[in-house]
Write an enzyme that holds these catalytic residues in place. Sequence first.
Site, PDB file in Angstrom:
ATOM      1  N   GLU A 176       0.808  -1.004  -0.190  1.00 58.42           N
ATOM      2  CA  GLU A 176       0.075  -0.037  -0.057  1.00 58.42           C
ATOM      3  C   GLU A 176       0.964   1.294  -0.061  1.00 58.42           C
ATOM      4  OE1 GLU A 176      -2.569  -0.397   3.537  1.00 58.42           O
ATOM      5  OE2 GLU A 176      -3.666  -2.237   2.706  1.00 58.42           O
ATOM      6  N   ASN A 224       2.052  -5.345  -3.060  1.00 62.85           N
ATOM      7  CA  ASN A 224       0.859  -5.617  -2.726  1.00 62.85           C
ATOM      8  C   ASN A 224      -0.028  -4.305  -2.753  1.00 62.85           C
ATOM      9  OD1 ASN A 224      -1.109  -7.918  -1.829  1.00 62.85           O
ATOM     10  ND2 ASN A 224      -1.011  -6.998   0.143  1.00 62.85           N
ATOM     11  N   HIS A 260     -10.144  -6.534  -1.754  1.00 62.45           N
ATOM     12  CA  HIS A 260     -11.063  -6.199  -0.645  1.00 62.45           C
ATOM     13  C   HIS A 260     -12.236  -5.729  -1.148  1.00 62.45           C
ATOM     14  CE1 HIS A 260      -8.309  -7.436   2.717  1.00 62.45           C
ATOM     15  NE2 HIS A 260      -7.657  -6.629   2.382  1.00 62.45           N
ATOM     16  N   GLU A 289      -5.664 -11.040  -0.576  1.00 58.38           N
ATOM     17  CA  GLU A 289      -6.509 -10.647   0.538  1.00 58.38           C
ATOM     18  C   GLU A 289      -8.124 -10.693   0.309  1.00 58.38           C
ATOM     19  OE1 GLU A 289      -5.043  -7.491   2.637  1.00 58.38           O
ATOM     20  OE2 GLU A 289      -2.856  -7.829   2.354  1.00 58.38           O
ATOM     21  N   ASP A 291     -11.820 -10.479  -0.055  1.00 59.28           N
ATOM     22  CA  ASP A 291     -13.084 -10.879   0.805  1.00 59.28           C
ATOM     23  C   ASP A 291     -14.314  -9.935   0.291  1.00 59.28           C
ATOM     24  OD1 ASP A 291     -12.172  -8.374   1.709  1.00 59.28           O
ATOM     25  OD2 ASP A 291     -11.659  -9.262   3.691  1.00 59.28           O
TER      26      ASP A 291
HETATM   27  C1  XIL Z   1      -5.379  -6.485   9.056  1.00 58.59           C
HETATM   28  C2  XIL Z   1      -5.849  -7.690   9.561  1.00 58.59           C
HETATM   29  O1  XIL Z   1      -6.680  -8.386   9.085  1.00 58.59           O
HETATM   30  C3  XIL Z   1      -6.107  -7.118  11.220  1.00 58.59           C
HETATM   31  O2  XIL Z   1      -6.287  -8.343  11.953  1.00 58.59           O
HETATM   32  C4  XIL Z   1      -5.259  -5.992  11.902  1.00 58.59           C
HETATM   33  O3  XIL Z   1      -5.843  -5.478  12.743  1.00 58.59           O
HETATM   34  C5  XIL Z   1      -5.187  -4.839  10.489  1.00 58.59           C
HETATM   35  O4  XIL Z   1      -4.643  -5.561   9.484  1.00 58.59           O
HETATM   36  N1  XIL Z   1      -4.531  -4.793   4.260  1.00 58.59           N
HETATM   37  C6  XIL Z   1      -3.622  -5.598   4.478  1.00 58.59           C
HETATM   38  C7  XIL Z   1      -3.563  -6.404   5.724  1.00 58.59           C
HETATM   39  O5  XIL Z   1      -2.353  -5.543   3.887  1.00 58.59           O
HETATM   40  O6  XIL Z   1      -2.353  -6.443   6.306  1.00 58.59           O
HETATM   41  C8  XIL Z   1      -4.627  -5.766   6.642  1.00 58.59           C
HETATM   42  O7  XIL Z   1      -4.923  -6.855   7.795  1.00 58.59           O
HETATM   43  C9  XIL Z   1      -5.847  -5.460   5.999  1.00 58.59           C
HETATM   44  C10 XIL Z   1      -5.813  -4.614   4.920  1.00 58.59           C
END
Ligand code: XIL
Length: 393
Positions: A176, A224, A260, A289, A291
Site C-alpha cells: 500500500e 501488494n 477487498h 486478501e 473478501d
Molecule cells: C489487517 C488484519 O486483518 C487485522 O487483524 C489487523 O488488525 C489490521 O490489518 N490490508 C493488508 C492487511 O495488507 O495486512 C490488513 O490486515 C488488511 C488490509
Amino acid sequence: MSFRRVLLLGAVGVVGAGSLLLGPTSAFAQAGGSSGAAPVGSHTDSLRDLGAKVGLRVGTAVNPAELTSSTYSSLIANQFSVVTPENEMKWEVVEPAQGQHNWGPADKLVAFAQAHHQLVRGHTLLWQNQLPTWLTDGVANGSISNTQLRALLKKHIQDEVSHFKGKIWQWDVANEAFTNPWDPEWSGTPAPGHFWVNHLGASILADAFKWAHEADPKALLFYNDYAIENVNAKSTAVLNWVKQLRAQGVPIDGIGFQTHLDTQYGVPTDFTQDMQRFGDAGLKTAVTEADVRTFTEPNSVNTPTDTNAVAVQNAAWKQSIDTCLAVRSCISFTAWGVSDDQSWVPTTFANPQEGAALLYDSNLQPKSEYFTVQHELATTEAAHRTGIGAGRS
Ligand code: XIL
C-alpha cells in the site's frame, strides 16, 4: 442457496473427486464417514485439490493462535495449499521492543504449513501500519533520524527475510505505498503522505526489494495493494511504476491484488483485463486478501441487511476466482481469513456495520460463496500455471 444449486454442486463433487489429491484426505469426509455418497455441502472436493488441477495455490490468512482448535486447523489443512499470517510477520509483532525478536507465532504457522504441504506468503516487510511504537515514537520525537530510520528498515528486512529464508514462497515486500485517486494527495506515484516515502523518498521502495532479494534470492517478491482490481488510475499508476523499476533491474516479481471488495461498489467488471496487463508485462500475479463485505444487521456479522446482497457477493467471488483462473500468471488465490466472525471487516468497517465477508460462517460452515468458488475451480477450463512451488528462476 437453492435446493437445485445444492444438487448441482453435489454432482460436481462426485465428478471432480478422485484423481486430484494433493493434501491429506479431508477430515470432514472422515468425520462424515467417507464411504458412499458425500453429504451435501461436504468438503471432499477441497479448494486446494481443485486448484491443484491447474497448479493454482488456494489459500487463506491464518491467525496462528487459533491453530489449537482442531476444527479450525483441520479445515485449514484440508482446504488450503498456501497460508498467510494475518498479522504475525508484521513489524509490530516480530520486534515489539527494539532488538528483541518475537518470531514464535509466525514460526508456528510456518511449521504447520510445512507439516501440511502448504506454501507460505510472507506479509509484510514495508508498510506504514502496524509499526512498533518504539519506532514511530522515536521518529515523532526526533530521537530516530532519517539516516537511522533507513538503517533500521534495512536491518528489519534483512533480519526477517533471513530468519525465514527458504521457507517463504512469496514475500509482500511493500504494501500500500500508493494513495488513492480519490484522496486529495493523490499524485500517481508512491505516495506523498506515505510514512516511508515521506521520510526516505520513493527510492526506499526499490531498496526494500533489493535488501529482501539479497537475504533470500529464491523468494518471489511482490508489491501488494488494494483498489487495483479494475483498469483504473491507480492500477495503471502501479503498473507503470513497477515496469519502470523492473527496467532498472529492481527485483520485483509480482503484484498482489488484495481484492477487498464491497457490495456497495459492485463487482469489478474488468478485473481480468486489468490483471492480464500485469501478466503481459512479465509479472506474476496473485489475489492476496480476498473478501466481499456487505452491510449487516447490527451485532450480527453474518446477516446482510439486504437479502439481495448475497447474490452480489457470490458474483464478486466468482469474478475474482474467474480472473485468477483466466490469467495464467495468477499463481495463488487467498481469502483474508476463514470465517465471518474472525474477519477484520466487522471491527474495521463498523459504522455502519459491515461483515459477512468470507467463505465460512461463524460455525465454520461453508457459505454459498464457498460453493461458488469451489464450482468455478471444478468447472473452469484454465491453463496450468508454471513455476508453482518454485522460487524465482
Ligand atoms: C489487517 C488484519 O486483518 C487485522 O487483524 C489487523 O488488525 C489490521 O490489518 N490490508 C493488508 C492487511 O495488507 O495486512 C490488513 O490486515 C488488511 C488490509
